[in-house]
Design a protein around this motif. Structure first.
Motif, mmCIF file in Angstrom:
data_model
loop_
_atom_site.group_PDB
_atom_site.id
_atom_site.type_symbol
_atom_site.label_atom_id
_atom_site.label_comp_id
_atom_site.label_asym_id
_atom_site.label_seq_id
_atom_site.Cartn_x
_atom_site.Cartn_y
_atom_site.Cartn_z
ATOM 1 N N PRO B 98 18.293 -37.032 -0.415
ATOM 2 C CA PRO B 98 18.543 -36.973 1.035
ATOM 3 C C PRO B 98 17.276 -36.788 1.849
ATOM 4 C CG PRO B 98 19.127 -34.907 0.026
ATOM 5 C CD PRO B 98 18.772 -35.845 -1.099
ATOM 6 N N THR B 99 16.182 -36.413 1.194
ATOM 7 C CA THR B 99 14.936 -36.209 1.929
ATOM 8 C C THR B 99 14.160 -37.509 2.114
ATOM 9 O OG1 THR B 99 13.636 -35.721 -0.052
ATOM 10 C CG2 THR B 99 14.770 -33.883 0.988
ATOM 11 N N GLY B 102 16.943 -41.588 6.449
ATOM 12 C CA GLY B 102 18.097 -42.485 6.564
ATOM 13 C C GLY B 102 19.371 -41.698 6.408
ATOM 14 N N ALA B 103 20.243 -41.796 7.371
ATOM 15 C CA ALA B 103 21.440 -40.951 7.372
ATOM 16 C C ALA B 103 22.324 -41.213 6.172
ATOM 17 C CB ALA B 103 22.207 -41.157 8.665
ATOM 18 N N SER B 104 22.414 -42.462 5.744
ATOM 19 C CA SER B 104 23.361 -42.789 4.683
ATOM 20 C C SER B 104 22.929 -42.228 3.340
ATOM 21 C CB SER B 104 23.523 -44.303 4.578
ATOM 22 O OG SER B 104 22.297 -44.892 4.197
ATOM 23 N N ASN B 106 22.597 -39.286 2.527
ATOM 24 C CA ASN B 106 23.306 -38.062 2.182
ATOM 25 C C ASN B 106 24.791 -38.275 1.977
ATOM 26 O OD1 ASN B 106 23.442 -35.369 1.527
ATOM 27 N ND2 ASN B 106 23.767 -34.699 3.618
ATOM 28 N N GLU B 107 25.243 -39.488 1.727
ATOM 29 C CA GLU B 107 26.635 -39.697 1.364
ATOM 30 C C GLU B 107 26.823 -39.117 -0.026
ATOM 31 O OE1 GLU B 107 27.029 -43.817 3.927
ATOM 32 O OE2 GLU B 107 27.197 -43.869 1.743
ATOM 33 N N GLN B 108 27.612 -38.078 -0.100
ATOM 34 C CA GLN B 108 27.823 -37.373 -1.358
ATOM 35 C C GLN B 108 29.101 -37.888 -2.013
ATOM 36 O OE1 GLN B 108 27.477 -33.099 -0.869
ATOM 37 N NE2 GLN B 108 25.752 -33.343 0.537
#
Lengths: 114, 119
Positions: B98-99, B102-104, B106-108
């Motif tokens: 996630p670092t 890009g927002a996507s 962090n899709e868990q």
């Protein structure tokens, strides 16, 4: 104190109609929001997400709207299908603050009636 | 491809015992998360790994809970001296780094969970 709130525990909708699920948050650091769908005895399944730089994101029958000033987001499902019947969770994270944990609401159980 | 897998699917133990719960993340996902879900609640964050290290363990309720990820892939959540209040579904999730931006990212993606019952 709940930072992500889903105030409707349940919702019933007729097949073919629109389902609208609502979510409110209190933490102004949240900048990334997700919706998950969960069937019994399964883990949550990712549905759709939205970044705080947008106010709308669409994927097929699913659209998420974000109103940052009101700290409110909603998930629209059009048209609703019986297979959409599940518990829907709203989740948020504060990525800009370096926090990648998701904070979830308590969920809304959607029942789509054939 | 294979999703996140968790074993066992169910675990029944007695108060005071030690338990280990295992998670296999999606191949290529460097981030791994543990959550637990009690009845009628949403999942609650426990710990987040980036590679082998625990980047955020702020959700662990007390020192009876511990998690490891020695090779940056499989993770084990360990609970010592279990209490009846530990009964819940323990969920594992993984994501891309996630670092990376890009927002996507962090899709868990969640596994099916381990239902822990402490008698």
């Amino acid at each position: 104190d709940q930072q992500v709130k889903q105030n409707s525990p349940s919702l019933s909708v007729q097949e073919g109609r629109i389902s609208i699920l609502n979510c409110d948050y209190t933490n102004s650091m949240f900048d990334y929001f997700l919706w998950y769908k969960k069937y019994p005895a399964e883990g949550p399944t990712f549905l759709i997400s939205i970044s705080s730089i947008k106010d709308k994101n669409e994927d097929g029958r699913f659209t998420v709207f974000l109103n940052k000033s009101a700290k409110h987001l909603s998930l629209h499902i059009v048209p609703s299908q019986p297979g959409d019947s599940a518990v829907y969770f709203c989740a948020a994270s504060a990525q800009g603050a370096g926090s990648y944990q998701l904070t979830f609401g308590k969920g809304t159980k959607l029942s789509v009636i054939p | 491809g294979a999703g996140v897998s968790q074993t066992p699917s169910n675990k029944v133990t007695e108060k005071g015992k030690y338990v280990e719960l295992r998670c296999d993340p999606i191949s290529g996902h460097t981030a791994l998360y543990w959550y637990r879900q009690s009845l009628g609640q949403g999942p609650e964050f426990l710990i987040y790994f980036q590679g082998t290290g625990a980047a955020d363990d702020s959700g662990l309720p007390n020192d009876r809970f511990f998690a490891v990820r020695p090779e940056g892939s499989v993770s084990t959540l360990k609970i010592q001296r279990t209490e009846r209040g530990d009964s819940a579904v323990y969920l594992c999730a993984s994501s891309l780094n996630p670092t990376s931006g890009g927002a996507s990212i962090n899709e868990q993606f969640f596994g099916p969970g381990t239902r822990l019952t402490v008698l």
